[in-house]
Write a protein that holds these residues in place. Sequence first.
Motif, PDB file in Angstrom:
ATOM      1  N   LEU A  20       0.798  -1.234   0.000  1.00  0.00           N
ATOM      2  CA  LEU A  20       0.000   0.000   0.000  1.00  0.00           C
ATOM      3  C   LEU A  20       0.828   1.280   0.000  1.00  0.00           C
ATOM      4  O   LEU A  20       0.570   2.173  -0.797  1.00  0.00           O
ATOM      5  CB  LEU A  20      -0.993   0.001   1.162  1.00  0.00           C
ATOM      6  CG  LEU A  20      -2.258  -0.813   0.940  1.00  0.00           C
ATOM      7  CD1 LEU A  20      -3.142  -0.764   2.181  1.00  0.00           C
ATOM      8  CD2 LEU A  20      -3.019  -0.363  -0.279  1.00  0.00           C
ATOM      9  N   PRO A  21       1.848   1.408   0.874  1.00  0.00           N
ATOM     10  CA  PRO A  21       2.613   2.661   0.821  1.00  0.00           C
ATOM     11  C   PRO A  21       3.244   2.894  -0.548  1.00  0.00           C
ATOM     12  O   PRO A  21       3.266   4.017  -1.045  1.00  0.00           O
ATOM     13  CB  PRO A  21       3.695   2.471   1.896  1.00  0.00           C
ATOM     14  CG  PRO A  21       3.136   1.448   2.820  1.00  0.00           C
ATOM     15  CD  PRO A  21       2.288   0.548   1.970  1.00  0.00           C
ATOM     16  N   GLY A  22       3.752   1.841  -1.169  1.00  0.00           N
ATOM     17  CA  GLY A  22       4.367   1.977  -2.488  1.00  0.00           C
ATOM     18  C   GLY A  22       3.370   2.366  -3.559  1.00  0.00           C
ATOM     19  O   GLY A  22       3.703   3.055  -4.519  1.00  0.00           O
ATOM     20  N   ARG A  23       2.143   1.932  -3.392  1.00  0.00           N
ATOM     21  CA  ARG A  23       1.112   2.227  -4.401  1.00  0.00           C
ATOM     22  C   ARG A  23       0.402   3.551  -4.160  1.00  0.00           C
ATOM     23  O   ARG A  23      -0.050   4.192  -5.095  1.00  0.00           O
ATOM     24  CB  ARG A  23       0.095   1.099  -4.443  1.00  0.00           C
ATOM     25  CG  ARG A  23       0.681  -0.205  -4.922  1.00  0.00           C
ATOM     26  CD  ARG A  23      -0.341  -1.329  -4.824  1.00  0.00           C
ATOM     27  NE  ARG A  23       0.293  -2.615  -4.975  1.00  0.00           N
ATOM     28  CZ  ARG A  23       0.350  -3.274  -6.116  1.00  0.00           C
ATOM     29  NH1 ARG A  23      -0.198  -2.773  -7.190  1.00  0.00           N
ATOM     30  NH2 ARG A  23       0.948  -4.440  -6.169  1.00  0.00           N
ATOM     31  N   LEU A  24       0.293   3.954  -2.895  1.00  0.00           N
ATOM     32  CA  LEU A  24      -0.473   5.155  -2.577  1.00  0.00           C
ATOM     33  C   LEU A  24       0.350   6.443  -2.580  1.00  0.00           C
ATOM     34  O   LEU A  24      -0.150   7.497  -2.945  1.00  0.00           O
ATOM     35  CB  LEU A  24      -1.155   4.995  -1.212  1.00  0.00           C
ATOM     36  CG  LEU A  24      -2.216   3.901  -1.118  1.00  0.00           C
ATOM     37  CD1 LEU A  24      -2.754   3.806   0.300  1.00  0.00           C
ATOM     38  CD2 LEU A  24      -3.349   4.159  -2.097  1.00  0.00           C
ATOM     39  N   LEU A  25       1.604   6.355  -2.135  1.00  0.00           N
ATOM     40  CA  LEU A  25       2.432   7.554  -2.060  1.00  0.00           C
ATOM     41  C   LEU A  25       3.216   7.733  -3.358  1.00  0.00           C
ATOM     42  O   LEU A  25       3.659   6.759  -3.955  1.00  0.00           O
ATOM     43  CB  LEU A  25       3.402   7.448  -0.882  1.00  0.00           C
ATOM     44  CG  LEU A  25       2.752   7.362   0.495  1.00  0.00           C
ATOM     45  CD1 LEU A  25       3.800   7.097   1.552  1.00  0.00           C
ATOM     46  CD2 LEU A  25       1.976   8.624   0.807  1.00  0.00           C
ATOM     47  N   PRO A  26       3.392   8.961  -3.791  1.00  0.00           N
ATOM     48  CA  PRO A  26       4.146   9.209  -5.032  1.00  0.00           C
ATOM     49  C   PRO A  26       5.582   8.684  -4.937  1.00  0.00           C
ATOM     50  O   PRO A  26       6.229   8.786  -3.890  1.00  0.00           O
ATOM     51  CB  PRO A  26       4.140  10.736  -5.159  1.00  0.00           C
ATOM     52  CG  PRO A  26       3.091  11.226  -4.234  1.00  0.00           C
ATOM     53  CD  PRO A  26       2.916  10.193  -3.173  1.00  0.00           C
ATOM     54  N   ALA A  27       6.059   8.130  -6.035  1.00  0.00           N
ATOM     55  CA  ALA A  27       7.403   7.558  -6.084  1.00  0.00           C
ATOM     56  C   ALA A  27       8.459   8.608  -5.714  1.00  0.00           C
ATOM     57  O   ALA A  27       9.452   8.298  -5.060  1.00  0.00           O
ATOM     58  CB  ALA A  27       7.673   6.980  -7.465  1.00  0.00           C
ATOM     59  N   ARG A  28       8.255   9.829  -6.130  1.00  0.00           N
ATOM     60  CA  ARG A  28       9.226  10.890  -5.833  1.00  0.00           C
ATOM     61  C   ARG A  28       9.371  11.093  -4.317  1.00  0.00           C
ATOM     62  O   ARG A  28      10.460  11.357  -3.819  1.00  0.00           O
ATOM     63  CB  ARG A  28       8.778  12.185  -6.517  1.00  0.00           C
ATOM     64  CG  ARG A  28       9.674  13.359  -6.254  1.00  0.00           C
ATOM     65  CD  ARG A  28      10.397  13.747  -7.459  1.00  0.00           C
ATOM     66  NE  ARG A  28      11.157  14.955  -7.180  1.00  0.00           N
ATOM     67  CZ  ARG A  28      12.170  15.312  -7.871  1.00  0.00           C
ATOM     68  NH1 ARG A  28      12.526  14.593  -8.891  1.00  0.00           N
ATOM     69  NH2 ARG A  28      12.836  16.392  -7.588  1.00  0.00           N
ATOM     70  N   LEU A  29       8.262  10.932  -3.605  1.00  0.00           N
ATOM     71  CA  LEU A  29       8.297  11.075  -2.151  1.00  0.00           C
ATOM     72  C   LEU A  29       9.141   9.963  -1.527  1.00  0.00           C
ATOM     73  O   LEU A  29       9.951  10.207  -0.628  1.00  0.00           O
ATOM     74  CB  LEU A  29       6.880  11.050  -1.584  1.00  0.00           C
ATOM     75  CG  LEU A  29       6.722  11.305  -0.101  1.00  0.00           C
ATOM     76  CD1 LEU A  29       7.233  12.693   0.271  1.00  0.00           C
ATOM     77  CD2 LEU A  29       5.270  11.169   0.291  1.00  0.00           C
ATOM     78  N   HIS A  30       8.982   8.731  -2.017  1.00  0.00           N
ATOM     79  CA  HIS A  30       9.805   7.617  -1.531  1.00  0.00           C
ATOM     80  C   HIS A  30      11.285   7.898  -1.796  1.00  0.00           C
ATOM     81  O   HIS A  30      12.124   7.704  -0.929  1.00  0.00           O
ATOM     82  CB  HIS A  30       9.432   6.315  -2.248  1.00  0.00           C
ATOM     83  CG  HIS A  30       8.092   5.795  -1.897  1.00  0.00           C
ATOM     84  ND1 HIS A  30       7.815   5.195  -0.709  1.00  0.00           N
ATOM     85  CD2 HIS A  30       6.938   5.796  -2.597  1.00  0.00           C
ATOM     86  CE1 HIS A  30       6.557   4.843  -0.675  1.00  0.00           C
ATOM     87  NE2 HIS A  30       5.996   5.194  -1.812  1.00  0.00           N
ATOM     88  N   SER A  31      11.578   8.330  -3.013  1.00  0.00           N
ATOM     89  CA  SER A  31      12.970   8.587  -3.387  1.00  0.00           C
ATOM     90  C   SER A  31      13.562   9.711  -2.548  1.00  0.00           C
ATOM     91  O   SER A  31      14.725   9.645  -2.142  1.00  0.00           O
ATOM     92  CB  SER A  31      13.065   8.936  -4.877  1.00  0.00           C
ATOM     93  OG  SER A  31      12.673   7.828  -5.659  1.00  0.00           O
ATOM     94  N   ARG A  32      12.768  10.727  -2.290  1.00  0.00           N
ATOM     95  CA  ARG A  32      13.256  11.840  -1.470  1.00  0.00           C
ATOM     96  C   ARG A  32      13.589  11.359  -0.060  1.00  0.00           C
ATOM     97  O   ARG A  32      14.616  11.715   0.511  1.00  0.00           O
ATOM     98  CB  ARG A  32      12.225  12.966  -1.439  1.00  0.00           C
ATOM     99  CG  ARG A  32      12.769  14.229  -0.806  1.00  0.00           C
ATOM    100  CD  ARG A  32      11.857  15.405  -0.978  1.00  0.00           C
ATOM    101  NE  ARG A  32      11.791  15.751  -2.393  1.00  0.00           N
ATOM    102  CZ  ARG A  32      10.754  16.349  -2.966  1.00  0.00           C
ATOM    103  NH1 ARG A  32       9.710  16.676  -2.257  1.00  0.00           N
ATOM    104  NH2 ARG A  32      10.784  16.646  -4.237  1.00  0.00           N
ATOM    105  N   GLY A  33      12.709  10.530   0.518  1.00  0.00           N
ATOM    106  CA  GLY A  33      12.958   9.992   1.859  1.00  0.00           C
ATOM    107  C   GLY A  33      14.213   9.141   1.914  1.00  0.00           C
ATOM    108  O   GLY A  33      15.034   9.272   2.822  1.00  0.00           O
TER     109      GLY A  33
END
Length: 158
Positions: A20-33
């Motif tokens: 769910l986190p991978g599908r719901l949050l924008p990929a750019r946000l994951h990469s930034r974190g």
Amino acid sequence: MITRLPMPFTPPSPGTLLTLPGRLLPARLHSRGLSMILNRVLSASLEAGDLDFLQDRVLQIEVMDLALDYRLTLVNGRLAAAPATSAPDVRFGGRAREFLLLALNKEDPDTLFFQRRLQLEGDTELGLEIKNLLYSLEDDLLPDPLYRVAERVLGLMR
């Protein structure tokens, strides 16, 4: 007598919930974190210029079982999120367990690649530079509290 009514929907499986986190949050946000964490963890290597080979290059890290797609690049000597639409120069793919084994220094990259538990695609020379960087990192790469959390998570994944 108790009558069981049919559920109006099928409950999601535990594996689906993990994505769910991978599908719901924008990929750019994951990469930034991830870039923020790596900038701290790899600060000495960044200052020494050990990651300069990523300048104007895009590294994709795909954690397939969690539906996470990180894209990183080097900007002004620091890791930064690359646009999610940018074509990667090199891609590392695998399950979360394999990436945790790498982060905890419990498996070496070659073993994971030769056993096909990690995938490497794209610019193999760039991939080798990243692999060599992984080899050169110290055993205590993760701060102790983060190491303990990662070890516990790894224990749950067996």
